[in-house]
Design a protein around this motif. Sequence first.
Motif, PDB file in Angstrom:
ATOM      1  N   GLU A  30       0.843  -1.196   0.000  1.00  0.00           N
ATOM      2  CA  GLU A  30       0.000   0.000   0.000  1.00  0.00           C
ATOM      3  C   GLU A  30       0.872   1.237   0.000  1.00  0.00           C
ATOM      4  O   GLU A  30       1.975   1.253   0.565  1.00  0.00           O
ATOM      5  CB  GLU A  30      -0.911   0.033   1.233  1.00  0.00           C
ATOM      6  N   GLY A 179      -2.410   0.415  -4.076  1.00  0.00           N
ATOM      7  CA  GLY A 179      -2.471  -0.847  -3.358  1.00  0.00           C
ATOM      8  C   GLY A 179      -2.394  -2.044  -4.286  1.00  0.00           C
ATOM      9  O   GLY A 179      -2.740  -1.955  -5.469  1.00  0.00           O
ATOM     10  N   LEU A 227       1.083  -3.546   5.328  1.00  0.00           N
ATOM     11  CA  LEU A 227       0.681  -2.434   4.473  1.00  0.00           C
ATOM     12  C   LEU A 227       1.169  -1.133   5.092  1.00  0.00           C
ATOM     13  O   LEU A 227       0.935  -0.886   6.277  1.00  0.00           O
ATOM     14  CB  LEU A 227      -0.842  -2.393   4.329  1.00  0.00           C
TER      15      LEU A 227
END
Length: 388
Positions: A30, A179, A227
């Motif tokens: 991400e 992402g 992430l």
Amino acid sequence: MLAAAALGTSVPGSRAVGRPLGPVWSGSWEAAPSGAAAVGAGVAIRNVVHLSVGGASLRIRLSNRLGTAPLRLGAVTVALRRTGPDAVPGTLRRATFLGTPTTTVPPGRDLLTDPVRLPVPAGADLLVTVFVPTDCGPATDHGTALQTSYLARNGAGHAADVNGVAYTATTRHWYYVTGVDVHGTALGSVVAFGDSLTDGTGSTPDTNHRWPDRLADRLRARRIGVLNAGIGGNRLLRDDVGPSALARLDADALNRAGARVLIVWEGINDIIRGTAETPVADDFAAAYRTLVTRAHAAGLRVVGVTLTPYGGHPAHTPAREALRQRVNTLIRYGAIFDAVADADAAVRDPADPRRIRPAYDPGDHLHFDDAGMLAVARVVADALTGSR
């Protein structure tokens, strides 16, 4: 213990980490949108992104969240990276949107591609190429990528190039791509939610030495993705660089595929950029409790990270240091979080706890070099797994 609970147990209705019944979608990479910049028409942007966990297929999240006009996507491709802008032969795939290779993303919106059948290993570099045939206004980007990506100024027809010879310009921004989800046997992901300390400022570019990357290295054997939702300059209480933590929580953290744990490391910018409206400790407590309540409602457990020293930085004052200490007392002992990662204790100089250890300081007395990033990753991993 609380530390073990962060990754191993659940809150009511939570998505606690456990063995799924079959392959599932899970976030692997991400970059939170942080701003918008001019790109122009006819440019193909070959973004280089580094996965945490792998899978048998993937899907890409593209964003026009901070754009002001409809974003026309002329082509999107994905491939395993060989070196520079060159793809591994045989791995390049065209992404589609409801079966078509082009689409338009309205301003303020994100969009997922259809699933792309491409087996990707954990820790792989991907090339995500986005071709925009017309000028669609400012491009949603992430401004502190610390990663070299590539541009073809006359990009028509070059999105599907395996050889990157057309990509003659470079950038340290990620454009449009925010992402990558993978479909496979990963057991979920943790979301590192923070500011420039999480974004990686101070670490060596093109090495993936941000602390979330080093955490991903430590969690890879557990099949847990990481992430990075850090934005340099981001604040807990107010909009600054990007929306405030409270404003962007859903879009950048709670809505991520397979998210199980939220790691909150926000607040130092609210202290060092204080004005006549400098917050007090109660403001931090209320904001942290709001983040935790919302995360619990979404089924995530929450790890709080203590605010680290910045003595020697021009913004450091005794009053701000006292506020940092009060906030850290809240994080450690306020029963706000499900677990606590004491980054302050891990990186402070024993000879002067107001400062970072010299071995971890890249020179600005606020951020961390590669060794400091590794120290933070270790203490966060301990909070997640219950290690000592």
